[in-house]
Write a protein that holds these residues in place. Structure first.
Motif, PDB file in Angstrom:
ATOM      1  N   THR A 111      35.350  45.574  53.146  1.00 26.33           N
ATOM      2  CA  THR A 111      35.516  45.773  51.694  1.00 26.33           C
ATOM      3  C   THR A 111      34.589  46.856  51.205  1.00 26.33           C
ATOM      4  O   THR A 111      34.955  47.728  50.404  1.00 26.33           O
ATOM      5  CB  THR A 111      35.220  44.458  50.956  1.00 26.33           C
ATOM      6  N   THR A 115      42.926  43.992  50.280  1.00 24.50           N
ATOM      7  CA  THR A 115      42.654  43.813  48.867  1.00 24.50           C
ATOM      8  C   THR A 115      41.736  42.643  48.664  1.00 24.50           C
ATOM      9  O   THR A 115      41.562  41.783  49.526  1.00 24.50           O
ATOM     10  CB  THR A 115      43.978  43.581  48.110  1.00 24.50           C
ATOM     11  N   ALA A 116      41.084  42.637  47.476  1.00 24.02           N
ATOM     12  CA  ALA A 116      40.169  41.545  47.118  1.00 24.02           C
ATOM     13  C   ALA A 116      40.921  40.230  47.013  1.00 24.02           C
ATOM     14  O   ALA A 116      40.390  39.162  47.327  1.00 24.02           O
ATOM     15  CB  ALA A 116      39.466  41.869  45.787  1.00 24.02           C
ATOM     16  N   GLU A 117      42.168  40.312  46.618  1.00 32.34           N
ATOM     17  CA  GLU A 117      42.922  39.078  46.529  1.00 32.34           C
ATOM     18  C   GLU A 117      43.139  38.472  47.910  1.00 32.34           C
ATOM     19  O   GLU A 117      43.110  37.246  48.080  1.00 32.34           O
ATOM     20  CB  GLU A 117      44.285  39.345  45.864  1.00 32.34           C
ATOM     21  N   GLN A 118      43.352  39.351  48.896  1.00 30.15           N
ATOM     22  CA  GLN A 118      43.514  38.846  50.247  1.00 30.15           C
ATOM     23  C   GLN A 118      42.229  38.199  50.765  1.00 30.15           C
ATOM     24  O   GLN A 118      42.255  37.177  51.447  1.00 30.15           O
ATOM     25  CB  GLN A 118      43.948  39.978  51.179  1.00 30.15           C
ATOM     26  N   GLN A 119      41.090  38.851  50.433  1.00 28.44           N
ATOM     27  CA  GLN A 119      39.799  38.253  50.842  1.00 28.44           C
ATOM     28  C   GLN A 119      39.609  36.895  50.186  1.00 28.44           C
ATOM     29  O   GLN A 119      39.162  35.937  50.810  1.00 28.44           O
ATOM     30  CB  GLN A 119      38.634  39.178  50.469  1.00 28.44           C
ATOM     31  N   LEU A 120      39.963  36.860  48.904  1.00 29.17           N
ATOM     32  CA  LEU A 120      39.814  35.587  48.201  1.00 29.17           C
ATOM     33  C   LEU A 120      40.739  34.531  48.782  1.00 29.17           C
ATOM     34  O   LEU A 120      40.369  33.351  48.946  1.00 29.17           O
ATOM     35  CB  LEU A 120      40.119  35.788  46.703  1.00 29.17           C
ATOM     36  N   GLY A 121      41.933  34.925  49.212  1.00 31.84           N
ATOM     37  CA  GLY A 121      42.834  33.969  49.848  1.00 31.84           C
ATOM     38  C   GLY A 121      42.286  33.462  51.185  1.00 31.84           C
ATOM     39  O   GLY A 121      42.415  32.277  51.531  1.00 31.84           O
ATOM     40  N   GLU A 132      39.596  31.034  50.459  1.00 33.29           N
ATOM     41  CA  GLU A 132      40.170  29.754  50.037  1.00 33.29           C
ATOM     42  C   GLU A 132      40.724  28.989  51.240  1.00 33.29           C
ATOM     43  O   GLU A 132      40.604  27.760  51.321  1.00 33.29           O
ATOM     44  CB  GLU A 132      41.263  30.021  48.995  1.00 33.29           C
ATOM     45  N   LYS A 139      34.849  36.755  43.164  1.00 35.18           N
ATOM     46  CA  LYS A 139      35.608  36.807  41.896  1.00 35.18           C
ATOM     47  C   LYS A 139      34.882  37.664  40.875  1.00 35.18           C
ATOM     48  O   LYS A 139      35.515  38.416  40.108  1.00 35.18           O
ATOM     49  CB  LYS A 139      35.812  35.396  41.368  1.00 35.18           C
ATOM     50  N   MET A 193      35.429  41.263  41.765  1.00 37.09           N
ATOM     51  CA  MET A 193      36.787  41.667  41.415  1.00 37.09           C
ATOM     52  C   MET A 193      36.901  41.917  39.918  1.00 37.09           C
ATOM     53  O   MET A 193      37.598  42.846  39.481  1.00 37.09           O
ATOM     54  CB  MET A 193      37.795  40.596  41.854  1.00 37.09           C
TER      55      MET A 193
END
Length: 504
Positions: free
Chosen positions: A253, A265-271, A274, A302, A305
């Motif tokens: 990242t 993407t940051a969303e993928q990292q966050l997924g 999780e 978060k 992001m």
């Protein structure tokens, strides 16, 4: 007539009636000889004393006597020693005994004379008593002088008293010395056994029977520690793998933000975070450190992001190209190093625990063999200790018994009656010799009468005539004593004509 040496009552009466004077004559004659012998024989005087055995003042239940030999045997041994030439010759020289024959008779013969003059007679126990212990003894000395007999009796008695005290004290000392030597040897043996036991316990320390239960308890605790250490090592490896994955994500990242590229993407990292959180929550509780840490990382992601600029990424990337790694990555690297150190420590501790477990297991397995060897050593040690204690007790008892002997509180000889001074001779005794002569005279007279009776061949009965002549008796002529009074008597033994009378 006596037939076959058998004397009947009739023959005995007839012989006694004719020769009765032989009995008093022989009795008076031999009685006179005995009385004369009593007056002529040299007189002997006997001095007597009684020695009693005095029991110890302290009973055998409190102090066991050292001298246990039977008193009869000890008395016989002392008698042989006292009546030996070594002890009697000084008495002969001290009192000047047998001075009239000393130059002509060898000293051995004089000692033998004195030995025969001394008599030791044991005192019989009182009838009805259960004790077989000799109560005492008499010392009799017979000599031709009453004063000398008394002096010799006193000397012999003193010898017995001194000999008894000396022997008892000597035996007590010898017993004490012997027990002391045995006690020293027993102590050396006990010390050797004690050293062997101590060396064995040092050699097999931890495998001794009394440590078996503690070894099992420690082994149980070590197994629990190994299980906990294994779990901790597994968690540390998991934390390391998790931190490595986070570092890889953070570096990707950060590099993407520096170059303007966005491979992930940051969303993928966050997924991904999780997904990891769901995996951790499936295994751990919400308060688990890994779960709490992962939640903090998700919150930080978060926040980043939310604060990431969306305009002119190329300019921002060129401006921050030369910037250092962000603190999050540095923290993750520090955690990774800490994880490596923690894993190394846990691995080292796991090896130590396993070594200790193997050592405890070997001790537990060797415990039966060690117990058997220790039992053998302890048996030898206990035997040596019992022998030492027994000898110690005996030596102490011998020491106390020796003190009693020194203080003359043990079994002692006590003179009950001092040696007597005889006022009349013990030999010869007039009454006994005269009575013996009188009795011997009667016996001699009876013997003479018996010889006369069996030597009488005259015939006095019809049976005697028949046996002597082997002819039958035809008639008997009675004795005519009444018709022959005042006249000349015919011979009483002359038979009538034509007849065989009873008196021939």
């Amino acid at each position: 007539m006596v037939r076959n040496g058998e004397i009947g009552l009739t023959e005995a009466k007839r012989t006694l009636r004719r020769y009765w004077w032989i009995l008093p004559l022989s009795a008076v004659f031999l009685g006179g000889l005995g009385l004369g012998a009593a007056l002529v024989l040299p007189k002997r005087y006997t001095s007597q004393t009684m020695v009693l055995v005095e029991q110890p003042t302290v009973g055998p239940d409190y102090v066991k006597p050292v001298v246990t030999e039977d008193l009869n045997h000890r008395l016989a041994s002392m008698k042989e020693q006292i009546l030996s030439r070594t002890r009697l010759q000084p008495i002969i020289e001290k009192f000047g005994l047998y001075a009239e024959v000393r130059g002509r008779v060898h000293i051995e013969d004089l000692v033998e004379r004195l030995r025969t003059a001394v008599e030791i007679k044991p005192l019989e126990p009182t009838p009805g008593t259960q004790s077989r212990q000799l109560p005492g003894f008499y010392v009799d000395v017979t000599f031709d002088n009453p004063q000398i007999a008394q002096q010799i009796c006193t000397e012999i008695t003193s010898m017995f008293l001194e000999q008894n005290a000396r022997e008892r004290k000597q035996q007590a000392n010898e017993t004490t010395n012997f027990l002391s030597k045995q006690l020293e040897e027993a102590k050396k043996s006990l010390d050797d056994q004690d050293a062997k036991v101590a060396q064995f316990k040092r050699q097999y320390l931890g495998s001794l029977p009394e440590e078996q239960q503690s070894n099992l308890s420690i082994l149980t605790g070590m197994n629990a520690q190994l299980e906990a250490n294994t779990q901790a090592l597994s968690r540390a490896n998991q934390d390391k793998a998790f931190n490595e994955s986070l570092i890889a994500q953070q570096e990707a990242t950060w590099k993407a933000s520096q170059t303007g590229q966005n491979p992930e993407t940051a969303e993928q990292q966050l997924g991904a975070l999780e997904e990891q959180l769901r995996s951790l929550q499936a295994r751990y509780t919400f308060e688990h450190p890994d779960v709490v840490k992962l939640k903090k990382q998700m919150e930080e992601l978060k926040k980043r992001m939310a604060g990431t600029p969306k305009n002119n990424p190329a300019a921002n990337g060129s401006a921050q190209a030369s910037a250092a790694e962000p603190p999050q990555i540095q923290q993750l690297r520090a955690k990774l190093r800490q994880d490596d150190m923690n894993i190394a420590d846990l691995t080292k501790r796991q090896g130590q625990i396993q070594n200790e477990i193997r050592l405890l297991q070997s001790r537990v397995q060797a415990s039966p063999m060690v117990e058997q060897q220790l039992k053998e050593l302890m048996r030898n040690y206990q035997t040596a200790q019992d022998f030492y204690n027994d000898l110690l007790k005996k030596r102490q008892n011998a020491g106390v018994a020796g003190d009693l002997e020194s203080q003359q509180e043990s079994e002692q000889f006590r003179v009950y009656d001092p040696p007597s001074l005889p006022d009349r001779p013990s030999f010869p005794k007039k009454v006994q010799l005269a009575g013996g002569g009188f009795g011997g005279g009667l016996a001699l007279g009876l013997a003479i009468l018996y010889l006369i009776a069996i030597g009488d061949k005259s015939m006095h009965t019809e049976r005697d005539v028949e046996l002597a002549l082997k002819l039958p008796v035809l008639a008997l002529v009675p004795v005519l004593e009444a018709l022959c009074q005042g006249k000349s008597e015919a011979p009483r033994n002359q038979p009538s004509l034509g007849a065989i009378g009873p008196h021939v």
